[in-house]
Design a protein around this motif. Structure first.
Motif, PDB file in Angstrom:
ATOM      1  N   ILE A  30      48.450  31.320  38.705  1.00  0.00           N
ATOM      2  CA  ILE A  30      47.057  31.737  38.587  1.00  0.00           C
ATOM      3  C   ILE A  30      46.659  32.532  39.816  1.00  0.00           C
ATOM      4  O   ILE A  30      46.715  32.028  40.946  1.00  0.00           O
ATOM      5  CB  ILE A  30      46.126  30.525  38.407  1.00  0.00           C
ATOM      6  CG1 ILE A  30      46.535  29.776  37.134  1.00  0.00           C
ATOM      7  CG2 ILE A  30      44.668  30.976  38.330  1.00  0.00           C
ATOM      8  CD1 ILE A  30      45.660  28.618  36.793  1.00  0.00           C
ATOM      9  N   GLU A  31      46.314  33.788  39.584  1.00  0.00           N
ATOM     10  CA  GLU A  31      45.828  34.649  40.653  1.00  0.00           C
ATOM     11  C   GLU A  31      44.305  34.582  40.636  1.00  0.00           C
ATOM     12  O   GLU A  31      43.692  34.425  39.581  1.00  0.00           O
ATOM     13  CB  GLU A  31      46.311  36.085  40.379  1.00  0.00           C
ATOM     14  CG  GLU A  31      45.877  37.101  41.423  1.00  0.00           C
ATOM     15  CD  GLU A  31      46.614  38.444  41.263  1.00  0.00           C
ATOM     16  OE1 GLU A  31      47.750  38.450  40.728  1.00  0.00           O
ATOM     17  OE2 GLU A  31      46.034  39.473  41.666  1.00  0.00           O
ATOM     18  N   HIS A  32      43.694  34.666  41.817  1.00  0.00           N
ATOM     19  CA  HIS A  32      42.232  34.676  41.826  1.00  0.00           C
ATOM     20  C   HIS A  32      41.735  35.672  42.872  1.00  0.00           C
ATOM     21  O   HIS A  32      42.503  36.183  43.687  1.00  0.00           O
ATOM     22  CB  HIS A  32      41.681  33.280  42.094  1.00  0.00           C
ATOM     23  CG  HIS A  32      41.736  32.857  43.533  1.00  0.00           C
ATOM     24  ND1 HIS A  32      42.910  32.849  44.272  1.00  0.00           N
ATOM     25  CD2 HIS A  32      40.756  32.452  44.386  1.00  0.00           C
ATOM     26  CE1 HIS A  32      42.643  32.423  45.498  1.00  0.00           C
ATOM     27  NE2 HIS A  32      41.367  32.190  45.601  1.00  0.00           N
ATOM     28  N   TYR A  33      40.457  35.938  42.814  1.00  0.00           N
ATOM     29  CA  TYR A  33      39.785  36.845  43.751  1.00  0.00           C
ATOM     30  C   TYR A  33      39.017  35.942  44.710  1.00  0.00           C
ATOM     31  O   TYR A  33      37.943  35.445  44.369  1.00  0.00           O
ATOM     32  CB  TYR A  33      38.855  37.753  42.956  1.00  0.00           C
ATOM     33  CG  TYR A  33      38.112  38.832  43.715  1.00  0.00           C
ATOM     34  CD1 TYR A  33      38.234  39.013  45.101  1.00  0.00           C
ATOM     35  CD2 TYR A  33      37.263  39.700  43.026  1.00  0.00           C
ATOM     36  CE1 TYR A  33      37.543  40.015  45.758  1.00  0.00           C
ATOM     37  CE2 TYR A  33      36.573  40.704  43.674  1.00  0.00           C
ATOM     38  CZ  TYR A  33      36.709  40.852  45.048  1.00  0.00           C
ATOM     39  OH  TYR A  33      36.006  41.847  45.696  1.00  0.00           O
ATOM     40  N   PRO A  34      39.581  35.699  45.890  1.00  0.00           N
ATOM     41  CA  PRO A  34      38.927  34.750  46.811  1.00  0.00           C
ATOM     42  C   PRO A  34      37.509  35.220  47.131  1.00  0.00           C
ATOM     43  O   PRO A  34      37.267  36.410  47.316  1.00  0.00           O
ATOM     44  CB  PRO A  34      39.820  34.800  48.058  1.00  0.00           C
ATOM     45  CG  PRO A  34      41.141  35.307  47.582  1.00  0.00           C
ATOM     46  CD  PRO A  34      40.819  36.255  46.458  1.00  0.00           C
ATOM     47  N   GLY A  35      36.623  34.304  47.219  1.00  0.00           N
ATOM     48  CA  GLY A  35      35.233  34.663  47.499  1.00  0.00           C
ATOM     49  C   GLY A  35      34.470  34.889  46.199  1.00  0.00           C
ATOM     50  O   GLY A  35      33.559  34.131  45.862  1.00  0.00           O
ATOM     51  N   MET A  36      34.889  35.884  45.438  1.00  0.00           N
ATOM     52  CA  MET A  36      34.184  36.113  44.167  1.00  0.00           C
ATOM     53  C   MET A  36      34.396  34.951  43.201  1.00  0.00           C
ATOM     54  O   MET A  36      33.506  34.630  42.403  1.00  0.00           O
ATOM     55  CB  MET A  36      34.632  37.415  43.503  1.00  0.00           C
ATOM     56  CG  MET A  36      33.801  37.699  42.240  1.00  0.00           C
ATOM     57  SD  MET A  36      34.215  39.248  41.397  1.00  0.00           S
ATOM     58  CE  MET A  36      33.317  39.016  39.845  1.00  0.00           C
ATOM     59  N   ALA A  37      35.567  34.326  43.265  1.00  0.00           N
ATOM     60  CA  ALA A  37      35.832  33.206  42.347  1.00  0.00           C
ATOM     61  C   ALA A  37      34.776  32.116  42.543  1.00  0.00           C
ATOM     62  O   ALA A  37      34.149  31.655  41.575  1.00  0.00           O
ATOM     63  CB  ALA A  37      37.242  32.654  42.575  1.00  0.00           C
ATOM     64  N   GLU A  38      34.564  31.710  43.776  1.00  0.00           N
ATOM     65  CA  GLU A  38      33.559  30.680  44.067  1.00  0.00           C
ATOM     66  C   GLU A  38      32.157  31.141  43.637  1.00  0.00           C
ATOM     67  O   GLU A  38      31.392  30.386  43.040  1.00  0.00           O
ATOM     68  CB  GLU A  38      33.536  30.353  45.566  1.00  0.00           C
ATOM     69  CG  GLU A  38      34.759  29.611  46.087  1.00  0.00           C
ATOM     70  CD  GLU A  38      35.930  30.531  46.437  1.00  0.00           C
ATOM     71  OE1 GLU A  38      35.911  31.739  46.074  1.00  0.00           O
ATOM     72  OE2 GLU A  38      36.889  30.034  47.069  1.00  0.00           O
ATOM     73  N   ARG A  39      31.844  32.389  43.990  1.00  0.00           N
ATOM     74  CA  ARG A  39      30.504  32.901  43.661  1.00  0.00           C
ATOM     75  C   ARG A  39      30.268  32.945  42.170  1.00  0.00           C
ATOM     76  O   ARG A  39      29.171  32.636  41.684  1.00  0.00           O
ATOM     77  CB  ARG A  39      30.326  34.304  44.234  1.00  0.00           C
ATOM     78  CG  ARG A  39      30.127  34.312  45.720  1.00  0.00           C
ATOM     79  CD  ARG A  39      30.117  35.730  46.256  1.00  0.00           C
ATOM     80  NE  ARG A  39      28.957  36.483  45.769  1.00  0.00           N
ATOM     81  CZ  ARG A  39      28.487  37.555  46.397  1.00  0.00           C
ATOM     82  NH1 ARG A  39      29.056  37.989  47.502  1.00  0.00           N
ATOM     83  NH2 ARG A  39      27.444  38.199  45.907  1.00  0.00           N
ATOM     84  N   ALA A  40      31.288  33.374  41.426  1.00  0.00           N
ATOM     85  CA  ALA A  40      31.124  33.483  39.974  1.00  0.00           C
ATOM     86  C   ALA A  40      30.924  32.100  39.354  1.00  0.00           C
ATOM     87  O   ALA A  40      30.082  31.918  38.465  1.00  0.00           O
ATOM     88  CB  ALA A  40      32.340  34.173  39.363  1.00  0.00           C
ATOM     89  N   ILE A  41      31.675  31.118  39.825  1.00  0.00           N
ATOM     90  CA  ILE A  41      31.514  29.759  39.273  1.00  0.00           C
ATOM     91  C   ILE A  41      30.151  29.190  39.665  1.00  0.00           C
ATOM     92  O   ILE A  41      29.475  28.556  38.852  1.00  0.00           O
ATOM     93  CB  ILE A  41      32.663  28.836  39.730  1.00  0.00           C
ATOM     94  CG1 ILE A  41      34.000  29.368  39.209  1.00  0.00           C
ATOM     95  CG2 ILE A  41      32.433  27.416  39.232  1.00  0.00           C
ATOM     96  CD1 ILE A  41      35.211  28.613  39.748  1.00  0.00           C
ATOM     97  N   GLU A  42      29.734  29.446  40.902  1.00  0.00           N
ATOM     98  CA  GLU A  42      28.408  28.970  41.322  1.00  0.00           C
ATOM     99  C   GLU A  42      27.309  29.586  40.459  1.00  0.00           C
ATOM    100  O   GLU A  42      26.336  28.925  40.095  1.00  0.00           O
ATOM    101  CB  GLU A  42      28.154  29.288  42.802  1.00  0.00           C
ATOM    102  CG  GLU A  42      28.586  28.147  43.708  1.00  0.00           C
ATOM    103  CD  GLU A  42      28.885  28.602  45.142  1.00  0.00           C
ATOM    104  OE1 GLU A  42      28.293  29.596  45.602  1.00  0.00           O
ATOM    105  OE2 GLU A  42      29.733  27.945  45.784  1.00  0.00           O
ATOM    106  N   ARG A  43      27.476  30.849  40.134  1.00  0.00           N
ATOM    107  CA  ARG A  43      26.476  31.504  39.291  1.00  0.00           C
ATOM    108  C   ARG A  43      26.450  30.872  37.892  1.00  0.00           C
ATOM    109  O   ARG A  43      25.369  30.640  37.329  1.00  0.00           O
ATOM    110  CB  ARG A  43      26.812  32.996  39.195  1.00  0.00           C
ATOM    111  CG  ARG A  43      26.015  33.713  38.163  1.00  0.00           C
ATOM    112  CD  ARG A  43      26.176  35.215  38.285  1.00  0.00           C
ATOM    113  NE  ARG A  43      25.582  35.685  39.512  1.00  0.00           N
ATOM    114  CZ  ARG A  43      25.309  36.971  39.760  1.00  0.00           C
ATOM    115  NH1 ARG A  43      25.604  37.886  38.857  1.00  0.00           N
ATOM    116  NH2 ARG A  43      24.759  37.334  40.893  1.00  0.00           N
TER     117      ARG A  43
END
Lengths: 153, 83, 153, 83
Positions: free
Chosen positions: A50-63
């Motif tokens: 699983i590849e992710h976009y660090p930073g945006m991943a957290e922000r997107a889930i928080e949103r």
């Protein structure tokens, strides 16, 4: 006010600890959890990467979590998503949602999962049992449809 | 301008990130994708179906019609497959 | 074939152990759990007393679980309901449901809970913080409606 | 015939179970409830609103129109409030 926590991590999710952590006390009468697992695909699969976009991943889930908290009267919402190599049988994602009554907890947990599938920056690639690297998992129309069913009319 | 790539977009282009100097006339995300596509076969392979491509500006998902404006990071990637 | 297990017991439900037990392996990609808790009702409540009809309680839950297994392609379904005295913050009921895909697991767990509320022979009575025994909890029309929404058209 | 009672039906009648000999003419659950109601103030208090009362024959929930037939246990109780 909903207590939201989001984790994006490479290591395993301690589901037993999460189950205990989710136990509410006070005003909460219902806790719904979801855990998503890596299937073995009849032995064809060695691992999911699983590849992710660090930073945006957290922000997107928080949103997504904040949107859920605005729609349903939920008390606690915890979202954990792993990245890196994940073996068949291991958990990939976990959501726990507590609420006074059960329907809000079921709805909010389902909503968060539907959006994590198609709106948070994670990508899955298959590593096969024969040692080869398989393709990237394709986005499914059904996942877009699943997210779409929550749109306000 | 920093551009980051993920998943098969990253693989096809052959790099995870790069600094680019945008030429004049690149206003929207759509303009950027078309310009990138002309930079070589690797870019053309990655961006051949622009309707598949997702873009985030400063970690916020945006439509292709979005003006780029001032920003520090643009991310280009395939449809997401989390969960 | 769905693996169904039903427990009706006076003692606590070990949620951490249940979370581990629910981890699937193989073909299951999704586990949904529900835990229902005794709320503290702003300090008014000392305990809930749950009376049950031994024998019929297990049979009724098994029937609900079997109905769920006929409606959705679920792999495992575990249902635990307590009886006796339950303090605020303690769990009353637990359901875990695994499936290949998440929507079946969410739907089946929600279905089982809706039916356990109004179709399994359990009755709740409140014991109040002032030492008195409060009334029997009245059945809610909303619980009947919740079960009713699953009726086949 | 063994009859068992639960929750406030049990409390109002004052017993959790009893053996009764049904008189002739009691065919359905409805007949049974009406006959029981006439057995005393405690029964009348418990069964005053028959539409509230739920009945199981041999641990299967049945409608009030159900013939009793041969069975070993009839349960009479209020609407269930589990979960």
């Amino acid at each position: 006010m909903t207590d939201i926590s989001v984790l994006v991590q490479p290591g395993p999710i301690d589901l037993a600890a999460e189950a205990q952590r989710a136990a509410p006390g006070g005003d909460a009468g219902a806790v719904v959890t979801f855990a998503g697992y890596c299937r073995d695909e009849d032995g064809r699969l060695q691992a999911l990467e699983i590849e992710h976009y660090p930073g945006m991943a957290e922000r997107a889930i928080e949103r997504i979590a904040t949107e859920a908290a605005g729609r349903w009267p939920i008390l606690n919402l915890r979202c954990i998503h792993r990245y890196g190599m994940i073996a068949p049988g291991e958990e990939i994602v976990f959501v726990a949602c507590s609420s006074k009554h059960r329907h809000a907890a079921f709805e909010a947990a389902g909503f968060v999962m539907d959006f994590m599938k198609s709106k948070a920056p994670f990508w899955k690639r298959e590593h096969l049992s024969d040692g080869s690297v398989g393709g990237w998992v394709e986005a499914k129309d059904t996942d877009d449809a699943a997210a779409g069913r929550w749109h306000r009319l | 301008m920093k551009i980051v790539y993920f998943a098969w977009v990253r693989e096809r282009i052959g790099t995870a990130e790069e600094e680019v100097a945008l030429p004049a006339g690149i206003v929207t995300v759509d303009d950027l994708l078309h310009w990138l596509k002309g930079r070589g076969d690797n870019y053309a392979a990655a961006l051949q179906a622009p309707e598949m491509i997702r873009v985030a500006i400063d970690q916020e998902h945006v439509p292709h019609s979005q003006p780029i404006g001032h920003c520090s990071e643009i991310a280009i990637f395939p449809p997401m497959t989390g969960g």
